[in-house]
Every structure is written in structure tokens, then in C-alpha cells.
Design an enzyme around this catalytic site. Structure first.
Site, mmCIF file in Angstrom:
data_model
loop_
_atom_site.group_PDB
_atom_site.id
_atom_site.type_symbol
_atom_site.label_atom_id
_atom_site.label_comp_id
_atom_site.label_asym_id
_atom_site.label_seq_id
_atom_site.Cartn_x
_atom_site.Cartn_y
_atom_site.Cartn_z
ATOM 1 N N GLY A 111 0.783 -1.248 0.000
ATOM 2 C CA GLY A 111 0.000 0.000 0.000
ATOM 3 C C GLY A 111 0.806 1.284 0.000
ATOM 4 N NE ARG A 151 1.921 -8.091 10.826
ATOM 5 C CZ ARG A 151 0.614 -8.075 10.917
ATOM 6 N NH1 ARG A 151 0.017 -8.502 12.018
ATOM 7 N NH2 ARG A 151 -0.129 -7.646 9.919
ATOM 8 C CB SER A 172 -2.387 10.465 11.208
ATOM 9 O OG SER A 172 -3.634 10.525 11.836
ATOM 10 C CE1 TYR A 232 -6.813 3.192 10.623
ATOM 11 C CE2 TYR A 232 -8.148 5.139 10.158
ATOM 12 C CZ TYR A 232 -7.053 4.333 9.871
ATOM 13 O OH TYR A 232 -6.211 4.664 8.839
ATOM 14 C CE LYS A 268 -3.838 5.207 11.197
ATOM 15 N NZ LYS A 268 -2.428 5.074 10.774
#
Ligand SMILES: NC(=O)C1=CN([C@@H]2O[C@H](COP(=O)(O)OP(=O)(O)OC[C@H]3O[C@@H](n4cnc5c(N)ncnc54)[C@H](OP(=O)(O)O)[C@@H]3O)[C@@H](O)[C@H]2O)C=CC1
Ligand SMILES: CCCCCCCCCCCCCCCC(=O)[C@@H](N)CO
Length: 272
Positions: free
Chosen positions: A17, A38, A145, A159, A163
Site C-alpha cells: 500500500g 511482518r 495518520s 481506528y 490516529k
């Protein structure tokens, strides 16, 4: 920092992304890249893509497998890495997860994973690498963010807790870091066309879709280019796109207006 040639850029979430798009863009600018995430296979695949975007064979593209949600334990891994590699000139923390849903349907496990990855993961990554950057007396830290980091959107309770926290953290650190030659910015993208956006569609309530629908998703490459522009201008809050920039300004001066418009969309959707 106007040229990134031979600079070392560390990117958490660099295997996918927005993080991967940033890695490719900075590779094209002549930087050495360290991809942190990861999953090792995804890291290896991203490494090839990023290497293909490099402009010189002398550029290094390295992968550092790490789960940033492990709290203070990541300091050990990053400390060991730093003994063998140059310190970051630029650190971009893009590793993150999103699980939108109605407040009561967000499992404790997802709330904790969201805070552990997005907020604590950003904290511990920056906390681990900051001393080396401070010692050198220069550098740039970009924390990712979101628009949901300054506007409270239906469905993003967990979320946004993470953020908004990142913006608070960055706002304070900025003041301290400047004294050591380190610039701090926060990147606040709108919906961006990435695997995460597709993943979150699975649980996203229709009310959330109605509000988010105000801004069309942008490609991750666009977000990366806007980040680079924002860094060159040393903007603290980097808001990719005209819409995002405009909405941030409107929200800053008229938050109640933005709330009212969003809430009208929520109510129209909830009645169906
Ligand atoms: N897409 C969007 O609409 C928007 C996204 N953002 C933010 O941008 C950032 C990137 O999102 P996006 O590119 O969409 O997401 P992707 O899912 O495409 O990429 C996320 C990246 O983070 C890594 N990651 C996730 N969890 C961890 C972890 N615990 N430790 C280390 N790495 C981890 C993933 O690799 P792996 O799973 O292998 O660890 C992957 O490389 C996030 O912080 C997100 O909140 C902000 C605004 C809009
Ligand atoms: C004139 C004023 C109009 C006001 C309209 C306000 C619209 C707000 C849209 C915010 C959308 C939130 C995007 C979250 C992106 C994100 O971080 C997730 N996709 C996670 O991956």
C-alpha cells in the site's frame, strides 16, 4: 532535506500500500530503503519491486522482519539492526490496521490490535530509532495518520482513537525534535486504494461508506508523491489532494459544520 540521494529511508509497513508506494518513490530519488513489516514473503516481493524502481545499482534495498505491535520488545530488534546499519535519515511509520464497525461490534481484540499496531507501534518505532537520529543532528520523521486522525467518522471509534493519538504524539515530538535538527510531519491521506481498504470493506457499516464516499479513493502512488511535495515544503500536516486539503481547512475553522454534514449523511443512510 531536498535531495534523497544516498539517504537511508526506513519504512514500517513498507511491503504494501502506501508504505510500498513511498519506498518505490524514494528509490527513484536515489535513496537506500529499509522495508519493515511482518510477513517475509510479502517483504521479499516488495523488495524486488522497490529494487526495480532504483536508479542506481549502488542503492541498497533491505528488509527487516518485525511486528511493531510487540511493544517495548521491538527496541531490541531495532537496536541490534542499528549496530550493523546506518541510522535513518528519513523514518516513515506506515504500518497500520483498520477495523471499522459499529462501536459495540468491535471486539476487544480488534480495539487492542488497533492501538498496539497504529499508536503503540508508531511510538516504539520512533522511540527506538530517535536516539541515533538525534545524535546525528538531522533527519525527518513522517508518521502516517489519516483524515480519520482529525475528523471523527462514524464506525472508526477504535481506528480514530489510534490516529488522533498519532497527531497528538507528532505535535508534541515536533517541538522537541526541531531542537535536534529533526523535522516531524504527519501524513493524513483520504481513503487510498490499497489491500487494507479492500479488507476493511468487509466490516464497514453503510453509514461509514456514506460519509467516506464524500472523498473518492486515491491511488497510493498519488499519496506518496504528495508526501514528497509536503516534505520538500516542510509542511507539518500533509493532506494529499485538493479535497483533503480543503476539508482539513474547513474542519479546522468550522468543525460543527463538518459534523452536521456528515451526520446528515449518517441519518439518511441509517433510515434505509
Ligand atoms: N488505505 C487507506 O484508505 C488509508 C490508510 N491509511 C494508513 O496508511 C497506513 C498504511 O495503510 P495501507 O497502505 O492502506 O495498508 P496495507 O494493508 O496495504 O499495508 C499495511 C502494511 O503494514 C504492515 N503491518 C501491518 N501490521 C503490522 C505490524 N504489526 N508490524 C509490522 N508491520 C505491520 C503490513 O505488512 P504485514 O502485514 O506483513 O506486517 C503492510 O506492509 C496505515 O497506517 C493506514 O492506517 C491512512 C489513510 C487512508
Ligand atoms: C465541506 C465539508 C464536507 C465534509 C466531509 C467530510 C468527509 C470526511 C471523510 C473522511 C473519510 C475518512 C477516511 C479514512 C481513511 C482511512 O484511514 C481508512 N480507509 C483506513 O484504511
Amino acid at each position: 532535506m531536498t535531495s534523497f540521494e544516498n539517504r537511508w529511508i526506513y519504512i514500517t509497513g513498507g511491503s504494501s500500500g502506501i508504505g510500498k508506494a513511498c519506498a518505490r518513490l524514494f528509490a527513484g530519488e536515489g535513496a537506500h530503503i529499509v522495508l519493515i513489516a511482518r510477513n517475509q514473503e510479502r517483504l521479499a516481493r516488495a523488495k524486488e519491486e522497490v529494487a526495480a524502481a532504483c536508479r542506481s545499482p549502488n542503492q541498497e534495498v533491505l528488509t527487516l522482519p518485525l511486528d511493531v505491535s510487540q511493544g517495548a520488545r521491538i527496541r531490541e530488534t531495532l537496536g541490534k539492526w542499528m549496530r550493523e546499519h546506518p541510522a535513518p535519515d528519513v523514518l516513515i511509520t506506515s504500518a497500520g490496521v483498520a477495523y471499522p464497525n459499529y462501536f459495540e461490534r468491535i471486539p476487544d481484540e480488534w480495539f487492542e490490535r488497533t492501538i498496539d499496531t497504529n499508536l503503540k507501534g508508531t511510538w516504539y518505532t520512533v522511540h527506538s530509532l530517535y536516539p541515533a537520529m538525534k545524535q546525528r543532528g538531522s533527519g525527518y520523521i513522517v508518521m502516517v495518520s489519516s483524515m480519520a486522525g482529525y475528523i471523527g467518522v462514524f464506525g472508526y471509534t477504535a481506528y480514530s482513537a489510534s490516529k488522533f493519538g498519532i497527531i497528538g504524539f507528532a505535535s508534541c515530538l515536533r517541538s522537541e525534535a526541531e531542537l535536534h535538527g529533526i523535522t516531524v510531519s504527519v501524513l493524513c491521506p483520504p481513503d487510498t486504494d490499497t489491500p487494507q481498504l479492500h479488507e476493511e470493506e468487509k466490516t464497514k457499516p453503510p453509514e461509514t461508506k456514506a460519509v467516506s464516499g464524500t472523498v473518492k479513493p486515491v491511488p497510493p502512488q498519488f499519496v506518496a508523491r504528495e508526501l514528497l511535495k509536503g516534505m520538500r515544503k516542510r509542511r507539518f500536516l500533509i493532506t494529499p489532494g485538493l479535497e483533503g486539503t480543503l476539508i482539513e481547512k474547513i474542519n479546522r475553522h468550522f468543525p460543527n459544520l463538518v459534523y452536521t454534514i456528515n451526520q446528515a449523511q449518517v441519518k439518511r443512510t441509517a433510515h434505509h
